[in-house]
Design a protein around this motif. Structure first.
Motif, PDB file in Angstrom:
ATOM      1  N   ASP A  63       0.822  -1.217   0.000  1.00  0.00           N
ATOM      2  CA  ASP A  63       0.000   0.000   0.000  1.00  0.00           C
ATOM      3  C   ASP A  63       0.855   1.265   0.000  1.00  0.00           C
ATOM      4  O   ASP A  63       0.438   2.318   0.477  1.00  0.00           O
TER       5      ASP A  63
ATOM      6  N   HIS B  79      -0.435   4.463   5.639  1.00  0.00           N
ATOM      7  CA  HIS B  79      -1.077   3.755   6.745  1.00  0.00           C
ATOM      8  C   HIS B  79      -2.539   4.136   6.954  1.00  0.00           C
ATOM      9  O   HIS B  79      -3.320   3.327   7.437  1.00  0.00           O
ATOM     10  N   ASP B  80      -2.916   5.334   6.587  1.00  0.00           N
ATOM     11  CA  ASP B  80      -4.277   5.830   6.793  1.00  0.00           C
ATOM     12  C   ASP B  80      -5.212   5.182   5.768  1.00  0.00           C
ATOM     13  O   ASP B  80      -5.152   5.478   4.571  1.00  0.00           O
ATOM     14  N   SER B  81      -6.090   4.296   6.235  1.00  0.00           N
ATOM     15  CA  SER B  81      -6.971   3.566   5.322  1.00  0.00           C
ATOM     16  C   SER B  81      -7.937   4.488   4.574  1.00  0.00           C
ATOM     17  O   SER B  81      -8.279   4.235   3.420  1.00  0.00           O
ATOM     18  N   ASN B  82      -8.383   5.562   5.209  1.00  0.00           N
ATOM     19  CA  ASN B  82      -9.267   6.522   4.531  1.00  0.00           C
ATOM     20  C   ASN B  82      -8.533   7.216   3.391  1.00  0.00           C
ATOM     21  O   ASN B  82      -9.092   7.405   2.311  1.00  0.00           O
TER      22      ASN B  82
ATOM     23  N   ARG C 181      -5.910   6.004   1.752  1.00  0.00           N
ATOM     24  CA  ARG C 181      -5.685   4.989   0.708  1.00  0.00           C
ATOM     25  C   ARG C 181      -6.945   4.820  -0.144  1.00  0.00           C
ATOM     26  O   ARG C 181      -6.869   4.787  -1.374  1.00  0.00           O
ATOM     27  N   GLU C 182      -8.086   4.727   0.506  1.00  0.00           N
ATOM     28  CA  GLU C 182      -9.353   4.556  -0.216  1.00  0.00           C
ATOM     29  C   GLU C 182      -9.623   5.759  -1.124  1.00  0.00           C
ATOM     30  O   GLU C 182     -10.038   5.605  -2.277  1.00  0.00           O
TER      31      GLU C 182
ATOM     32  N   CYS D 296      -7.235   5.578  -4.104  1.00  0.00           N
ATOM     33  CA  CYS D 296      -7.629   4.548  -5.068  1.00  0.00           C
ATOM     34  C   CYS D 296      -8.850   4.960  -5.891  1.00  0.00           C
ATOM     35  O   CYS D 296      -9.016   4.499  -7.018  1.00  0.00           O
TER      36      CYS D 296
ATOM     37  N   LYS E 109      -5.685  -1.519  -7.543  1.00  0.00           N
ATOM     38  CA  LYS E 109      -6.772  -1.090  -6.664  1.00  0.00           C
ATOM     39  C   LYS E 109      -7.381   0.248  -7.103  1.00  0.00           C
ATOM     40  O   LYS E 109      -8.420   0.646  -6.598  1.00  0.00           O
TER      41      LYS E 109
END
Length: 161
Positions: free
Chosen positions: A25, A29-32, A34-35, A38, A77
């Motif tokens: 990724d 680290h921040d999933s929000n 990353r989303e 993407c 992704k």
């Protein structure tokens, strides 16, 4: 083409995000975040690499080999991706001279005709085992760096292809 408007176009379209391609990724680290990335990215240009011929093996493996793999995995992704450009490091075409045509290789094909290609997982495990051995022996950071550089020099065809 954009003239005076180029800077404002870049400011509008490009956002700098801290990351590291040697991690999955891209080290984000921040999933929000990353989303969000993407869902918005339409172009990826990867030119991250180390070109030092005496680089530590674990560093060059992490950037030049795993880095390219992580960029491709991340690109898959990205729902709006239009283009992925990867600028390769030295000797990815072997040691041929002159004009070198772009050719596509199938999975398992290599430049030197050796079947099986690079076993990335085995190389990562080898580098980790070497680091663990050096640490267990109480090696200094300088000794670890020298040993890992020597390992890289003795395995150049694995990283460069």
């Amino acid at each position: 083409m954009w003239g005076e408007n180029f800077s404002s176009l870049i400011a509008e379209k490009v956002t700098v995000v801290a990351g590291d391609i040697s991690f999955s990724d891209l080290g984000v680290h921040d999933s929000n975040l990353r989303e969000q990335m993407c869902g918005k990215i339409d172009a990826i240009i990867n030119l991250a690499a180390t070109t030092k011929f005496d680089e530590r093996y674990d560093v060059s493996l992490g950037i030049n080999t795993l880095g390219a793999k992580h960029v491709v995995e991340f690109a898959k992704k990205c729902s709006h991706l239009q283009v992925l450009v990867h600028v390769s490091t030295a000797y990815v075409c072997g040691e041929m001279g002159g004009l070198i045509d772009e050719t596509h290789y199938k999975v398992g094909e290599t430049l030197n005709g050796v079947s099986g290609g690079l076993n990335i997982e085995a190389e990562v495990n080898l580098a980790h085992a070497k680091l663990k051995d050096l640490t267990t022996m109480g090696s200094t950071q300088k000794e670890i760096t020298i040993a890992m550089k020597d390992m890289g020099i003795s395995r150049p065809t694995l990283i460069c292809q």
